[in-house]
Design a protein around this motif. Structure first.
Motif, PDB file in Angstrom:
ATOM      1  N   ALA A   2       0.836  -1.200   0.000  1.00  0.00           N
ATOM      2  CA  ALA A   2       0.000   0.000   0.000  1.00  0.00           C
ATOM      3  C   ALA A   2       0.871   1.249   0.000  1.00  0.00           C
ATOM      4  O   ALA A   2       1.968   1.269   0.573  1.00  0.00           O
ATOM      5  CB  ALA A   2      -0.900  -0.004   1.227  1.00  0.00           C
ATOM      6  N   PHE A   4       1.752   4.671   1.396  1.00  0.00           N
ATOM      7  CA  PHE A   4       1.538   5.342   2.671  1.00  0.00           C
ATOM      8  C   PHE A   4       1.480   6.856   2.484  1.00  0.00           C
ATOM      9  O   PHE A   4       2.091   7.418   1.575  1.00  0.00           O
ATOM     10  CB  PHE A   4       2.668   5.022   3.660  1.00  0.00           C
ATOM     11  CG  PHE A   4       2.734   3.566   4.068  1.00  0.00           C
ATOM     12  CD1 PHE A   4       1.629   2.746   3.947  1.00  0.00           C
ATOM     13  CD2 PHE A   4       3.905   3.038   4.590  1.00  0.00           C
ATOM     14  CE1 PHE A   4       1.678   1.414   4.330  1.00  0.00           C
ATOM     15  CE2 PHE A   4       3.984   1.706   4.974  1.00  0.00           C
ATOM     16  CZ  PHE A   4       2.862   0.896   4.840  1.00  0.00           C
ATOM     17  N   VAL A  25      -3.073   5.644   4.625  1.00  0.00           N
ATOM     18  CA  VAL A  25      -2.601   4.388   5.217  1.00  0.00           C
ATOM     19  C   VAL A  25      -1.367   4.714   6.058  1.00  0.00           C
ATOM     20  O   VAL A  25      -0.429   5.352   5.570  1.00  0.00           O
ATOM     21  CB  VAL A  25      -2.261   3.345   4.135  1.00  0.00           C
ATOM     22  CG1 VAL A  25      -1.754   2.052   4.792  1.00  0.00           C
ATOM     23  CG2 VAL A  25      -3.480   3.053   3.272  1.00  0.00           C
ATOM     24  N   HIS A  26      -1.386   4.283   7.302  1.00  0.00           N
ATOM     25  CA  HIS A  26      -0.295   4.567   8.237  1.00  0.00           C
ATOM     26  C   HIS A  26       0.459   3.275   8.512  1.00  0.00           C
ATOM     27  O   HIS A  26      -0.140   2.270   8.932  1.00  0.00           O
ATOM     28  CB  HIS A  26      -0.848   5.152   9.537  1.00  0.00           C
ATOM     29  CG  HIS A  26      -1.828   6.276   9.316  1.00  0.00           C
ATOM     30  ND1 HIS A  26      -1.429   7.536   8.956  1.00  0.00           N
ATOM     31  CD2 HIS A  26      -3.194   6.292   9.354  1.00  0.00           C
ATOM     32  CE1 HIS A  26      -2.497   8.308   8.810  1.00  0.00           C
ATOM     33  NE2 HIS A  26      -3.583   7.576   9.039  1.00  0.00           N
ATOM     34  N   GLY A  27       1.783   3.259   8.250  1.00  0.00           N
ATOM     35  CA  GLY A  27       2.546   2.030   8.404  1.00  0.00           C
ATOM     36  C   GLY A  27       3.865   2.225   9.133  1.00  0.00           C
ATOM     37  O   GLY A  27       4.391   3.342   9.227  1.00  0.00           O
ATOM     38  N   TRP A  32       0.599  -2.022   8.700  1.00  0.00           N
ATOM     39  CA  TRP A  32      -0.091  -0.768   8.399  1.00  0.00           C
ATOM     40  C   TRP A  32      -1.487  -0.760   8.984  1.00  0.00           C
ATOM     41  O   TRP A  32      -2.044  -1.794   9.371  1.00  0.00           O
ATOM     42  CB  TRP A  32      -0.140  -0.481   6.905  1.00  0.00           C
ATOM     43  CG  TRP A  32      -0.735  -1.551   6.017  1.00  0.00           C
ATOM     44  CD1 TRP A  32      -0.056  -2.458   5.270  1.00  0.00           C
ATOM     45  CD2 TRP A  32      -2.132  -1.807   5.767  1.00  0.00           C
ATOM     46  NE1 TRP A  32      -0.918  -3.273   4.580  1.00  0.00           N
ATOM     47  CE2 TRP A  32      -2.210  -2.888   4.860  1.00  0.00           C
ATOM     48  CE3 TRP A  32      -3.321  -1.239   6.204  1.00  0.00           C
ATOM     49  CZ2 TRP A  32      -3.411  -3.408   4.401  1.00  0.00           C
ATOM     50  CZ3 TRP A  32      -4.542  -1.738   5.753  1.00  0.00           C
ATOM     51  CH2 TRP A  32      -4.568  -2.816   4.866  1.00  0.00           C
ATOM     52  N   LYS A  34      -5.414   1.535   8.435  1.00  0.00           N
ATOM     53  CA  LYS A  34      -6.186   2.557   7.713  1.00  0.00           C
ATOM     54  C   LYS A  34      -7.624   2.552   8.223  1.00  0.00           C
ATOM     55  O   LYS A  34      -8.108   1.554   8.783  1.00  0.00           O
ATOM     56  CB  LYS A  34      -6.187   2.290   6.206  1.00  0.00           C
ATOM     57  CG  LYS A  34      -6.935   1.019   5.801  1.00  0.00           C
ATOM     58  CD  LYS A  34      -7.092   0.908   4.295  1.00  0.00           C
ATOM     59  CE  LYS A  34      -7.765  -0.420   3.914  1.00  0.00           C
ATOM     60  NZ  LYS A  34      -8.041  -0.501   2.468  1.00  0.00           N
ATOM     61  N   ASN A  36     -10.892   2.207   6.788  1.00  0.00           N
ATOM     62  CA  ASN A  36     -11.384   1.719   5.504  1.00  0.00           C
ATOM     63  C   ASN A  36     -12.680   2.401   5.086  1.00  0.00           C
ATOM     64  O   ASN A  36     -12.940   2.588   3.897  1.00  0.00           O
ATOM     65  CB  ASN A  36     -11.582   0.207   5.568  1.00  0.00           C
ATOM     66  CG  ASN A  36     -11.722  -0.412   4.198  1.00  0.00           C
ATOM     67  OD1 ASN A  36     -10.877  -0.185   3.337  1.00  0.00           O
ATOM     68  ND2 ASN A  36     -12.776  -1.184   3.992  1.00  0.00           N
ATOM     69  N   ALA A 108      -4.492  -1.313  -1.043  1.00  0.00           N
ATOM     70  CA  ALA A 108      -5.061  -0.967   0.261  1.00  0.00           C
ATOM     71  C   ALA A 108      -5.236   0.532   0.470  1.00  0.00           C
ATOM     72  O   ALA A 108      -5.964   0.957   1.369  1.00  0.00           O
ATOM     73  CB  ALA A 108      -4.194  -1.551   1.374  1.00  0.00           C
ATOM     74  N   SER A 109      -4.588   1.349  -0.366  1.00  0.00           N
ATOM     75  CA  SER A 109      -4.679   2.798  -0.191  1.00  0.00           C
ATOM     76  C   SER A 109      -5.739   3.438  -1.085  1.00  0.00           C
ATOM     77  O   SER A 109      -5.791   4.662  -1.198  1.00  0.00           O
ATOM     78  CB  SER A 109      -3.312   3.438  -0.466  1.00  0.00           C
ATOM     79  OG  SER A 109      -2.960   3.282  -1.842  1.00  0.00           O
TER      80      SER A 109
END
Length: 470
Positions: A2, A4, A25-27, A32, A34, A36, A108-109
Motif C-alpha cells: 500500500a 503510505f 494508510v499509516h505504516g 499498516w 487505515k 477503511n 489498500a490505499s
C-alpha cells in the motif's frame, strides 16, 4: 504494498456517481493501519450516506482470478485488504451513460463507491488477494441483477492478464454482450393515497414518468399490519404520502379521533420507519391546522406548532415523526382544492342552484390547488432541494372564506352580494355534532419555496381556471 501517507481525497470518474477515493494508510515496521470506511469524513467529501448493512470479503488464491461483470440493485463500497486488483466498472443503468467504462488499479490505499446498477469486475494482480465490500441491502432472490460479458468488444476492457490466461467461472464467461443486456431501471417513486384529490393531481403531474407507481388505499393501506412486507422497499427511492384523515369535525368524535391518529400518526410512523431504514426520501403533506392561527402575520416554517383540535394535533405529531427521517420534505398547505368535493365546488353549485349561502368571514388564508401542490413536490424532488419543511399555497392576497365565496359567485357570472358573511361562532351555532376549532389565520409565508425558484399560481387566476375546467 500500500502507498503510505496519501491524504483522504475523492476523484470523480467517467461514470456518473462512481467515486474513487484515496485512503490514508499509516505504516511502520509492524505493518499498516487505515480507516477503511469513515462515514463522517467521507460523506463530507461527497460520498453518499448509503447506509451499509452487510460486509463481504472475497478471497482469491492466485493472480489472474477474474470475476464479473455484475451489476446489483444496491450500492457498494469496495476496497482491498491484502494484495492488489485491476478493477473495471461499466454503467449498466438506463440512461445516457449506459455502457460508459472506467478502469483502475486498487490496493489498500484506494477504495471506490459503486452506485446501484454499475457493473463491477476485478482481476487479481497478486496472489492471496482479499477484496472487501460493504453493501446497503441484503441479498435477495427477488432482486434484479444485470450481467455483462468480461470480453465484450464494445466496452473493450484492457485486462492486464488476458482472459484466456485468467481464472474465471463458466458462468461469468457466458454472460451476454452489451447489445443484449437489459439495463437496470432507476428506483421507483411510490405515491401512497393515489385515489384522493392530491393523488389524482400527482397522476396528472407524473403522467410522463414511467417509474412512478400509484397506490390507492385498496392497494396499500398504511394503517394495516404488515406494511414492512408489502413491498420490496429497496426498489424505491421516494415515497410521496398523499394519504391522510382530513375530516376535521369527525376527528372530534370518539371514533374519528382513533381513525385520525391511526392514519395521520400511527400508519405514518411505520411509513417513516420504512423510509429511514431503506434510505428513501419521504414526502409528506401537512396542514395549517398545526398552528393556532393567533399570529398577525403569515406563518413561517420555523414557527412553533400549537394545534387547537384533534386533527391539528395529529398533523403536528405526523410532522414530528417525518422530521426524524434524514431525507424528507414536509409540504404545509391550507384550504386544499382539487378534483373532488371541496369548498369551491360547493359554492359554485349553490350559485348555480340559486342558493344564497352564509359563509365565515373571520378565518383568513389562501387556497392551495392540488395542481400547484403536485407541481411543487416534483419541483423539490427534481431539483434535489434542501430537505425540510416548505409552505406551499397559491399566492396573492390573503382572503376570508366569504371573500373566496364572493369570488366564486362573480367568476361564475352570479351576484357576489348573494353571499352573506358571518362569524365562525354564528355559523356553527346550530351544529348538531362536535365542531373542530379552526385557526383564524391560516396564511402561510411562501418565501422559502419561492427562493428555490418555484412560483405558486396566483390565487384568483388559478380559481378562474379551476372553475372553467370543473
Amino acid at each position: 504494498m500500500a502507498e503510505f501517507g496519501k491524504p483522504l481525497s475523492v476523484h470523480e470518474t467517467s461514470i456518473p456517481g462512481l467515486l474513487l477515493f484515496d485512503l490514508p494508510v499509516h505504516g511502520d515496521n509492524r505493518g499498516w493501519f487505515k480507516e477503511n470506511w469513515q462515514r463522517e469524513k467521507m460523506t463530507s467529501l461527497g460520498l453518499p450516506d448509503f447506509g451499509p448493512v452487510q460486509n463481504n470479503i472475497s478471497f482469491n488464491d492466485a493472480a489472474g482470478t477474474t470475476r464479473g461483470i455484475h451489476a446489483e440493485p444496491w450500492d457498494k463500497w469496495v476496497s482491498v485488504a491484502t494484495g492488489r486488483i485491476f478493477g473495471a466498472w461499466v454503467d449498466l443503468r438506463e440512461g445516457p451513460s449506459f455502457g460508459a467504462t472506467f478502469t483502475t488499479e486498487i490496493d489498500a490505499s484506494r477504495a471506490i463507491f459503486v452506485p446501484r446498477g454499475v457493473g463491477n469486475a476485478y482481476q487479481t494482480l497478486e496472489p492471496d488477494t482479499a477484496y472487501t465490500y460493504l453493501v446497503n441491502d441484503h441479498w435477495s432472490p427477488d432482486a434484479a441483477y444485470t450481467f455483462l460479458n468480461l470480453a465484450d468488444e464494445s466496452v473493450a476492457i484492457d485486462w492486464p492478464i488476458p482472459l484466456e490466461d485468467a481464472e474465471l467461472s463458466g458462468k461469468d464467461a457466458a454472460h451476454p454482450r452489451l447489445a443484449d443486456v437489459q439495463p437496470i431501471a432507476p428506483k421507483r417513486v411510490l405515491v401512497v393515497g393515489a385515489g384522493g384529490q392530491l393523488g389524482r393531481a400527482l397522476r396528472h403531474e407524473y403522467a410522463d414518468a414511467g417509474r412512478v407507481e400509484f397506490a390507492t388505499r385498496d392497494d396499500l393501506d398504511i394503517t394495516a399490519p404488515g406494511l414492512e412486507k408489502a413491498r420490496r422497499w429497496r426498489d424505491y427511492d421516494t415515497i410521496i404520502n398523499a394519504s391522510a384523515f382530513t375530516a376535521v369535525d369527525k376527528a372530534e368524535t370518539l371514533e374519528g379521533r382513533a381513525d385520525a391518529w391511526a392514519a395521520n400518526v400511527t400508519g405514518l410512523t411505520e411509513l417513516a420507519r420504512i423510509a429511514a431504514r431503506n434510505g428513501i426520501v419521504l414526502v409528506h403533506v401537512s396542514s395549517d391546522y398545526v398552528f393556532d392561527g393567533s399570529l398577525a402575520r403569515p406563518y413561517r416554517e420555523s414557527d412553533p406548532l400549537s394545534p387547537l383540535g384533534v386533527y391539528g394535533q395529529t398533523k403536528a405529531a405526523g410532522d414530528a415523526v417525518v422530521a426524524t427521517v434524514q431525507r424528507h420534505y414536509i409540504l404545509r398547505t391550507s384550504w386544499v382544492i382539487g378534483d373532488g368535493a371541496n369548498f369551491v365546488r360547493t359554492m359554485a353549485g349553490l350559485a348555480d342552484r340559486g342558493v344564497d349561502p352564509r359563509v365565515v368571514d373571520d378565518q383568513y388564508g389562501r387556497l392551495t390547488f392540488t395542481s400547484d401542490l403536485a407541481r411543487g413536490i416534483r419541483h423539490l424532488l427534481d431539483r434535489e432541494e434542501a430537505y425540510g419543511t416548505y409552505n406551499l399555497t397559491s399566492s396573492g392576497h390573503v382572503m376570508s372564506w366569504a371573500d373566496i365565496a364572493r369570488e366564486v359567485f362573480e367568476l361564475t357570472g352570479h351576484d357576489a352580494d348573494r353571499v352573506t358573511p358571518v362569524t365562525t361562532t354564528d355559523y356553527f351555532a346550530s351544529a348538531s355534532g362536535p365542531v373542530a376549532p379552526r385557526p383564524r389565520n391560516s396564511a402561510l409565508d411562501l418565501s422559502r419555496i419561492e427562493d428555490t425558484g418555484f412560483r405558486p399560481s396566483d390565487g384568483r387566476e388559478a380559481l378562474g381556471r379551476y372553475l372553467r375546467d370543473r
